[in-house]
Design a protein around this motif. Structure first.
Motif, PDB file in Angstrom:
ATOM      1  N   GLY A   1      31.526 117.710  32.087  1.00 44.77           N
ATOM      2  CA  GLY A   1      30.423 116.482  31.050  1.00 44.77           C
ATOM      3  C   GLY A   1      31.799 115.308  31.262  1.00 44.77           C
ATOM      4  N   LEU A   2      32.310 115.023  31.416  1.00 37.93           N
ATOM      5  CA  LEU A   2      33.297 113.545  31.497  1.00 37.93           C
ATOM      6  C   LEU A   2      32.542 112.499  32.420  1.00 37.93           C
ATOM      7  CD1 LEU A   2      36.609 114.188  30.791  1.00 37.93           C
ATOM      8  CD2 LEU A   2      35.266 113.953  29.014  1.00 37.93           C
ATOM      9  N   SER A   3      32.967 113.336  33.724  1.00 37.22           N
ATOM     10  CA  SER A   3      31.775 113.225  34.932  1.00 37.22           C
ATOM     11  C   SER A   3      30.270 112.282  34.502  1.00 37.22           C
ATOM     12  CB  SER A   3      31.862 113.875  36.339  1.00 37.22           C
ATOM     13  OG  SER A   3      31.026 114.625  35.910  1.00 37.22           O
ATOM     14  N   LEU A   4      29.583 113.296  33.891  1.00 39.21           N
ATOM     15  CA  LEU A   4      27.892 113.175  33.289  1.00 39.21           C
ATOM     16  C   LEU A   4      28.243 111.785  32.442  1.00 39.21           C
ATOM     17  CD1 LEU A   4      26.450 115.869  32.447  1.00 39.21           C
ATOM     18  CD2 LEU A   4      25.519 114.239  33.359  1.00 39.21           C
ATOM     19  N   LEU A   5      28.626 111.595  31.727  1.00 37.70           N
ATOM     20  CA  LEU A   5      29.465 110.724  30.551  1.00 37.70           C
ATOM     21  C   LEU A   5      29.450 108.990  31.098  1.00 37.70           C
ATOM     22  CD1 LEU A   5      31.470 112.401  27.565  1.00 37.70           C
ATOM     23  CD2 LEU A   5      29.374 110.461  27.662  1.00 37.70           C
ATOM     24  N   ASP A   6      30.609 109.419  32.494  1.00 36.98           N
ATOM     25  CA  ASP A   6      30.812 108.340  33.435  1.00 36.98           C
ATOM     26  C   ASP A   6      30.038 107.389  34.101  1.00 36.98           C
ATOM     27  OD1 ASP A   6      33.794 108.644  32.921  1.00 36.98           O
ATOM     28  OD2 ASP A   6      34.721 109.388  34.775  1.00 36.98           O
ATOM     29  N   GLU A   7      29.058 108.494  34.704  1.00 40.69           N
ATOM     30  CA  GLU A   7      28.142 108.072  35.501  1.00 40.69           C
ATOM     31  C   GLU A   7      26.465 107.845  34.461  1.00 40.69           C
ATOM     32  OE1 GLU A   7      24.205 110.214  38.005  1.00 40.69           O
ATOM     33  OE2 GLU A   7      25.776 111.157  37.883  1.00 40.69           O
ATOM     34  N   TYR A   8      26.356 108.552  33.187  1.00 36.02           N
ATOM     35  CA  TYR A   8      25.028 107.281  32.238  1.00 36.02           C
ATOM     36  C   TYR A   8      26.023 106.852  31.818  1.00 36.02           C
ATOM     37  CZ  TYR A   8      21.932 111.005  34.907  1.00 36.02           C
ATOM     38  OH  TYR A   8      22.129 111.488  36.032  1.00 36.02           O
ATOM     39  N   PHE A   9      26.570 106.931  30.162  1.00 37.05           N
ATOM     40  CA  PHE A   9      26.896 106.017  29.120  1.00 37.05           C
ATOM     41  C   PHE A   9      26.923 104.563  29.518  1.00 37.05           C
ATOM     42  CE2 PHE A   9      29.724 104.607  25.962  1.00 37.05           C
ATOM     43  CZ  PHE A   9      29.712 105.387  24.604  1.00 37.05           C
ATOM     44  N   HIS A  10      27.678 104.443  30.550  1.00 34.99           N
ATOM     45  CA  HIS A  10      27.517 102.488  30.632  1.00 34.99           C
ATOM     46  C   HIS A  10      26.057 101.772  30.527  1.00 34.99           C
ATOM     47  CE1 HIS A  10      31.927 102.207  29.571  1.00 34.99           C
ATOM     48  NE2 HIS A  10      31.986 103.195  30.486  1.00 34.99           N
ATOM     49  N   GLN A  11      25.500 102.882  31.610  1.00 39.49           N
ATOM     50  CA  GLN A  11      24.104 102.639  31.965  1.00 39.49           C
ATOM     51  C   GLN A  11      22.896 102.678  30.548  1.00 39.49           C
ATOM     52  OE1 GLN A  11      21.730 105.093  34.154  1.00 39.49           O
ATOM     53  NE2 GLN A  11      19.894 104.048  33.882  1.00 39.49           N
ATOM     54  N   ILE A  12      23.604 103.688  29.371  1.00 40.89           N
ATOM     55  CA  ILE A  12      23.019 103.504  28.039  1.00 40.89           C
ATOM     56  C   ILE A  12      23.037 102.806  27.327  1.00 40.89           C
ATOM     57  CG2 ILE A  12      22.854 105.016  25.770  1.00 40.89           C
ATOM     58  CD1 ILE A  12      23.219 106.831  28.323  1.00 40.89           C
ATOM     59  N   LEU A  13      24.564 101.544  27.492  1.00 39.45           N
ATOM     60  CA  LEU A  13      25.059 100.935  26.332  1.00 39.45           C
ATOM     61  C   LEU A  13      24.037  99.643  27.041  1.00 39.45           C
ATOM     62  CD1 LEU A  13      28.607 101.093  26.885  1.00 39.45           C
ATOM     63  CD2 LEU A  13      27.458 102.071  24.744  1.00 39.45           C
ATOM     64  N   LYS A  14      23.679  99.381  27.811  1.00 36.63           N
ATOM     65  CA  LYS A  14      22.556  98.162  28.100  1.00 36.63           C
ATOM     66  C   LYS A  14      21.788  97.940  27.866  1.00 36.63           C
ATOM     67  CE  LYS A  14      25.401  98.222  33.023  1.00 36.63           C
ATOM     68  NZ  LYS A  14      25.023  98.071  34.286  1.00 36.63           N
ATOM     69  N   LYS A  15      20.980  99.024  27.463  1.00 35.90           N
ATOM     70  CA  LYS A  15      20.032  99.742  27.039  1.00 35.90           C
ATOM     71  C   LYS A  15      19.605  98.836  25.313  1.00 35.90           C
ATOM     72  CE  LYS A  15      18.300 103.500  29.847  1.00 35.90           C
ATOM     73  NZ  LYS A  15      17.457 104.386  29.838  1.00 35.90           N
ATOM     74  N   LYS A  16      18.565  98.183  24.773  1.00 37.00           N
ATOM     75  CA  LYS A  16      18.258  98.449  23.632  1.00 37.00           C
ATOM     76  C   LYS A  16      17.440  99.133  23.008  1.00 37.00           C
ATOM     77  CE  LYS A  16      17.799  92.805  24.306  1.00 37.00           C
ATOM     78  NZ  LYS A  16      17.039  91.810  24.630  1.00 37.00           N
ATOM     79  N   HIS A  17      16.298  99.606  24.199  1.00 33.53           N
ATOM     80  CA  HIS A  17      15.425 100.639  23.320  1.00 33.53           C
ATOM     81  C   HIS A  17      16.445 102.294  24.307  1.00 33.53           C
ATOM     82  CE1 HIS A  17      12.975  98.068  21.578  1.00 33.53           C
ATOM     83  NE2 HIS A  17      13.055  97.154  22.414  1.00 33.53           N
ATOM     84  N   HIS A  18      16.416 103.435  22.826  1.00 38.51           N
ATOM     85  CA  HIS A  18      17.161 104.851  23.828  1.00 38.51           C
ATOM     86  C   HIS A  18      15.934 105.837  23.803  1.00 38.51           C
ATOM     87  CE1 HIS A  18      20.571 102.004  22.835  1.00 38.51           C
ATOM     88  NE2 HIS A  18      21.374 102.799  23.464  1.00 38.51           N
ATOM     89  N   SER A  19      15.991 106.167  25.089  1.00 42.53           N
ATOM     90  CA  SER A  19      15.013 107.722  25.057  1.00 42.53           C
ATOM     91  C   SER A  19      15.570 108.891  24.273  1.00 42.53           C
ATOM     92  CB  SER A  19      14.804 107.592  26.094  1.00 42.53           C
ATOM     93  OG  SER A  19      16.795 108.495  27.635  1.00 42.53           O
ATOM     94  N   TYR A  20      15.318 109.828  24.488  1.00 41.42           N
ATOM     95  CA  TYR A  20      15.897 111.107  23.969  1.00 41.42           C
ATOM     96  C   TYR A  20      16.811 111.320  24.909  1.00 41.42           C
ATOM     97  CZ  TYR A  20      15.869 116.157  22.332  1.00 41.42           C
ATOM     98  OH  TYR A  20      16.214 116.557  21.661  1.00 41.42           O
ATOM     99  N   ASN A  21      16.642 111.141  26.131  1.00 39.96           N
ATOM    100  CA  ASN A  21      18.261 111.533  26.862  1.00 39.96           C
ATOM    101  C   ASN A  21      19.913 110.933  26.518  1.00 39.96           C
ATOM    102  OD1 ASN A  21      17.072 113.844  28.100  1.00 39.96           O
ATOM    103  ND2 ASN A  21      17.274 113.259  30.028  1.00 39.96           N
TER     104      ASN A  21
END
Length: 299
Positions: free
Chosen positions: A143-163
């Motif tokens: 779970g922590l590795s999933l966060l490492d991979e995707y979380f900072h990518q998400i923080l860059k976005k202005k609009h968020h998908s369901y995932n």
């Protein structure tokens, strides 16, 4: 076979990219829409591309979508969608039998569907699995590795998908159980109120789950701010599943902040009443126990 379709699509995308003289870095840019790892998996036939990523690649490479993939051949099995819906919308509340039922559903997904799902559906399954593992005290490293991979990518976005919202919920959930620090907690807790789109029922249900993840770890004096939004959502969507939680947090507010025992008991009783209306014996038992503990801690 679907596996061959994945490989064929990957080859087409790689060929089209190379024919335009583009590198993976050229395509992915700041990786806010697509990471290099994700593109590599797609091009190698390891992941089924999703429609949003198809549209992104079509624009970045400069060729029509139909030149990349035959979208009619990409189907998500109805049984998988049924299992996914149950996993998203049913709560275990720590009940061992319900946890076993969820584990059985995951077993069926991994055995029959996972390998041939689009990448975004695979990610959704992984996030839901991680939440169950953390909740049932299993190994949380994945779970922590999933966060490492995707979380900072998400923080860059202005609009968020369901995932994206699922990943945000996972982060908040990990904060609640002490697996993540709360560096982004306050910022996300405030921003989540601006994500509400009443026309998207699937996303609005996920926002209800996110509100629960926020409520369990904020100061009691802030409860009413979020339960007010929560109540507005449920009144619009007619989602009654989370009504017991709304009244339970309001009860805690009246008890811990206002020291109003009478109003606290009224809210607790409404919470339990709604749980009974939902015919959820596990939730009723948990709420009754919580009510007794909270009231006894006051004396």
């Amino acid at each position: 076979m679907v596996t061959n379709i994945k490989v064929e699509i990957g080859k087409r995308i790689r060929s089209a990219r190379l024919s335009k003289g583009l590198t993976q870095i050229d395509i992915c840019d700041d990786e806010s829409e697509l990471t290099i790892r994700q593109l590599t998996r797609i091009e190698n036939g390891q992941a089924m591309i999703t429609l949003p990523k198809m549209m992104f690649l079509s624009e970045k490479i400069g060729i029509p979508i139909q030149d990349l993939v035959d979208t009619d051949k990409i189907e998500v099995p109805k049984r998988y969608l049924e299992l996914k819906n149950k996993l998203i919308k049913s709560h275990t509340y720590g009940d061992e039998e319900r946890i076993r039922q969820h584990e059985s559903m995951f077993d069926e997904i991994y055995e029959k569907f996972y390998d041939n799902l689009p990448e975004e559906e695979q990610l959704l399954v992984e996030v839901l699995q991680v939440q169950l593992d953390v909740y049932s005290s299993k190994n949380s490293d994945f779970g922590l590795s999933l966060l490492d991979e995707y979380f900072h990518q998400i923080l860059k976005k202005k609009h968020h998908s369901y995932n994206d919202l699922l990943i945000i919920d996972l982060y908040l959930f990990c904060c609640a159980v002490g697996l993540e620090d709360k560096t982004y907690f306050d910022d996300l807790s405030q921003k989540v109120l601006s994500y509400i789109d009443y026309s998207d029922f699937e996303r609005i249900y996920l926002l209800e789950k996110i509100l629960l993840s926020i409520l369990v770890q904020i100061e009691p004096k802030k409860y009413l701010l979020y339960t007010k939004v929560f109540r507005e959502i449920t009144e619009t969507t007619n989602h009654f599943q989370h009504k017991p939680a709304i009244y339970a947090f309001e009860a805690k507010y009246y008890l811990q902040v206002k020291k109003d025992i009478k109003k606290a008991i009224e809210s607790y009783d409404k919470s339990i009443m709604f749980a009974k209306m939902l015919n959820d014996s596990v939730l009723v038992r948990n709420l009754e126990k919580e009510k007794l503990e909270d009231l006894s801690n006051l004396t």
